[in-house]
Design a protein around this motif. Sequence first.
Motif, PDB file in Angstrom:
ATOM      1  N   GLY A  64      46.232  31.163  39.215  1.00 38.59           N
ATOM      2  CA  GLY A  64      45.171  32.324  39.505  1.00 38.59           C
ATOM      3  C   GLY A  64      45.719  33.398  38.904  1.00 38.59           C
ATOM      4  N   CYS A  65      46.964  33.744  38.938  1.00 42.12           N
ATOM      5  CA  CYS A  65      47.543  35.065  38.673  1.00 42.12           C
ATOM      6  C   CYS A  65      48.949  34.893  38.016  1.00 42.12           C
ATOM      7  N   TYR A 100      44.856  38.498  36.098  1.00 41.60           N
ATOM      8  CA  TYR A 100      43.883  37.455  36.518  1.00 41.60           C
ATOM      9  C   TYR A 100      42.823  37.203  35.653  1.00 41.60           C
ATOM     10  N   ASN A 146      46.026  38.701  47.048  1.00 38.70           N
ATOM     11  CA  ASN A 146      46.595  37.476  46.611  1.00 38.70           C
ATOM     12  C   ASN A 146      46.876  36.567  47.753  1.00 38.70           C
ATOM     13  N   VAL A 200      43.987  34.437  47.130  1.00 38.98           N
ATOM     14  CA  VAL A 200      44.225  33.806  45.895  1.00 38.98           C
ATOM     15  C   VAL A 200      44.860  32.412  46.301  1.00 38.98           C
TER      16      VAL A 200
END
Length: 260
Positions: free
Chosen positions: A117-118, A168, A192, A195
């Motif tokens: 996701g990141c 992202y 986060n 996330v």
Amino acid sequence: MENKKISIIIPCRNEENYIASCLESVINSDYPNDLIEVKVVDGMSDDNTREIIQEYSNKYSFIKMIDNVKQKTPYAFNLGIEKSSSDFIMIMGARHIISKNYILYSIDKLNKDGDLGCIGGAVINSFENSISEVISKAMNSSFGVGIGNFRTNIVEEIYVDTIGTPVYRKKIFDELGLFDEKLTRNQDDEFNYRVTQAGYKIMSSGNISVKYFVRASFRKLFNQYYQYGYWKVFVNKKHKTITTLRQLAPCGFVSYLLLF
């Protein structure tokens, strides 16, 4: 790489000594400038920051300045995201200088791994005097910032609970919403957490890096981390849980000292 545009959001206020270096690192990155849009969200700076940003905006059409009249970080993040028209979103501090491969590597990783996701890079702290040197060493220490903190990872690729200078996919904000504007601090940690709760992973990669100019004042550092601790309580209350076990370490350490 076609149509893979990225919006880089840079919140700032009174950063005349750093904003030019920050923008230069984006301009000189390995990623094509025509696939980049930079949103410098300025909190109504009263030094020369706005003039410097405007000079870059006049020279580079993909750099734009946005006014953040509320002068708060989550508003800056959200203003930049709402005005972005890209496939990816990157949040970057005005005191940051990214490695040349930062954008290209991050986008490549996100494209290859749908569960990611990141992603963010290793933090290289830069100090300007003896005080910031001491602060820098503390921020590079697990004792100073906690075990599993992204700030202590320099060479590996590991999964973490939060990351600095994150990249992202834009669609993750469509799925999870924007940053919580009620939080003056820790709004990035709170996002986060959402996330990871949604099943995505967050990666800290030693293959990319960001140079960070450490604050050169114990008073400013104290205020910064006091606010982190204060607003962490509101994050925990919002989610009705301890969002990271690392935040219990100071309490545990003090309890240990009192007992032994």
